[in-house]
Motif scaffolding. Sequence first.
Motif, short mmCIF file in Angstrom:
data_model
loop_
_atom_site.label_atom_id
_atom_site.label_comp_id
_atom_site.label_asym_id
_atom_site.label_seq_id
_atom_site.Cartn_x
_atom_site.Cartn_y
_atom_site.Cartn_z
N GLU A 86 -5.21 0.54 -6.29
CA GLU A 86 -4.42 0.37 -5.07
C GLU A 86 -3.50 1.56 -4.88
N ARG A 88 -0.45 3.09 -1.82
CA ARG A 88 0.37 2.73 -0.65
C ARG A 88 0.75 4.00 0.10
N TRP A 90 2.77 5.64 3.71
CA TRP A 90 3.75 5.40 4.76
C TRP A 90 3.27 6.04 6.05
N PHE A 239 3.35 0.68 6.83
CA PHE A 239 2.74 0.85 5.53
C PHE A 239 1.24 0.59 5.63
N MET A 241 -2.01 -0.04 3.13
CA MET A 241 -2.47 -0.34 1.78
C MET A 241 -3.94 0.04 1.65
#
Length: 802
Positions: A86, A88, A90, A239, A241
């Motif tokens: 995973e 993340r 922005w 965000f 993911m």
Amino acid sequence: MDQGNLPLPSVPSGQQALSTPPAAPAAGRFAFADADLDHEEGGGGGFKRMLGAVLYYKWLVLGITAVGLAAGLLLSRHANLSYTAEARLWVAGVPDRNAQMQGPIQSPELLRGRAWVELLGSYAVLDPVVQEHRLYLRFRSRDRDVMAGFHADSGYTPGAYSLIVDETGAQVELHEERAGLIERVPAGSPVGAALGMRWNPPRQLLTPGRQIDFRLVHPRAATRYVTQAMDANIVGENFLMLRFSNENPELSASILNSLATQYVEVAAELKRAQLEEFRDILERQLTYSEENLRQAELALENFRVQTITLPSDQATPINPGIEATRAPALSSYFQLSIDREALQRDRNSIQRLIATASTEPLSVDALTAIPTVTQSPELMQALTELTTARANVRALSQQYTAEHPLMRQALEQVNRLQTQIVPQLASAVVASLDARLSEMDRLVTSAAGDLRAIPPRTIDEARLTRAVQSAAALYNELRGRYESARLATETTIPDVRVLDFASVPQFPSSNPRIQILLLALLGSMGLGIGLAILLERMDPRIRYPEQVSDGFRLTILGALPNLARTRRGSRAVDRAEVVEALRGVRLSLQHAYGTAGPMMVTVSSPGPGDGKTFLTTNLGLAFAELGRKTIVIDGDTRRGTMHRLLRIDRTPGLTDFLAGRASLDQIIRETDSPDLQVIPCGTRLAASPDLLSSPRMGQLLAHIRSRYQVILFDSPPLGAGVDPLVLATATGNIVIVFRTLTTNKAVAEAKLAMLSQLPVRVLGAVVNGVRSEIGYRYYSYLPGYTSEDEEAGPSARLLEPA
């Protein structure tokens, strides 16, 4: 023999009659007792039957389940685990208006909402990742050492290839699955350069006779693999993911980090290209506006030079700094004429540009150079959006083809603005200009008479001055926009950043091994249970009480539990349960028979081995223990075995009396019970079936009916001949004995159909040899409740075979 032809003597005084024999049913009728014990279980009988089948075939079910579980365990060892990494990211949101006014000059966001996810699936992002990690390459793990240095150009040829080393190890051949031999080169030389391969396998690894098989898949197939293994979701507003699943945890994290990095680079490049294109468009518009301003200033300057020697029409100043005021009519006429010419010129220019918009791209620069257009906020907004949309198209065209969703969306926006929105707004401006021109024509006409003598120099100068002012205003506005765009281009920040890079996952996200084991367990168990139920359905033997009560429409008078026998005999507990079951059969038989006359019943079964002799003898003993004068007659003249059970001599017996060889007193035998007497079957005679219908049989029945309260005949099986039918007709009543897992259903059905043609009342059925696990659990008795003498121990008596 018809029982109605026999005399019915009265019971002697001092003997209590159990019942009077009821009238026999008419011939051709099949009579049944009214009670039906089978419906005690309600709708759960089907489930209990299935449960009974599973318990009966439990070893088969367990065996199939064990085999299926072993197969599942073997398959699970070859299943691959999946690891999910995973990351993340922005994503910049849309700044509010206050932030735009107070903060630094910045460019608008590149994309919005789901468009960020669509960008992630573009080839501009995926292709570099496929190339970096060689996802287009498939090979066996044993060839990892040779394939470590393999790379391919962007234009490689997909296919299934084999690299074969000759027996000497000096040369290698490259083969393609369909094309065959591609090239033959010395070992250690580059291979497949013509096919887009950059590969120089180390010579020391090319052992003689070695074959390396590998496959190059199409780039789009490799990108589809990445797309299928990747998942992207927008969380909140800012965000993104990213998740990527692979069998190799290290490779999963590495591919996802490459995707995130390439995604940020592509987004930054797209935004940079968009800003540069927007700046270039403004620069061209500024150049065009600057040229218009220069031409307007030059025209005004030339006019003033040409008219410098003419008398001035301005009044002499009264005080320093104060200019004389021109007459209102003169000023109004000049102003109206100038305004009308400007409006007419703007109207003609707008109409000309709208007319050419359907055949060629609309010139935004020419429209923005028209002063009236700049006074329309809606039209200027639309022109600004068209300029931005064209810049976006040029930026996206560097990364995508015309078929890409983002490109199609941008082109549709440009076409809608150019062919619909801008022409509609421009037409509205023309309509307003027409109204204003009509009003100005009326005003100019009214003032023309007073001003015809005024030279046109003042009008021309005012017109040229206004043109200079309009061009200067447009130039200043475009100059400000250009400086803002140039500053935004130089100081732009990316709209996407990586907040958290992916780390190597430590635990699998999905474990198919457990699923395989569960499926194997459930599947094999289901197969075993299904097979057990199928075998139970196909079993021709009687297994459940429903087959007796529903199938044959018979009342179950009772059930005798299975009496397990060993070398030492049966257990006392089992014998006690059988005695209790016999007492229940005795009570049910009394109720089914009725309350008139002595009880006279024939006991038979569909086939041999069902336990009719055991039931008849012990049922007679049960009646005797109740104090009823009972006689049990072995009517099975062919294969009777009651004498063995009672341990008495077989002859003389019933056949001897019927044949006239013995008297009645000679054939009646005493037993251990004072109220129980027995007549054995006697000598085996070929004429014994006919003797059962002889007059002496009637004499025998008349005699014993006058002396006994309970008369039980043990007849041959229904399938043995006419003997059981003759005895059943003579007594008028019959009880059928079935044995679980022994009695054949088809045979029983056929023999019972024969009874329906006779004047015989079927009192019910007794099920013998039952096991609690196959549907007769409710016929069993609670343990610990056997009747026994406190001092002498168990008192239950049961006649068993030796």
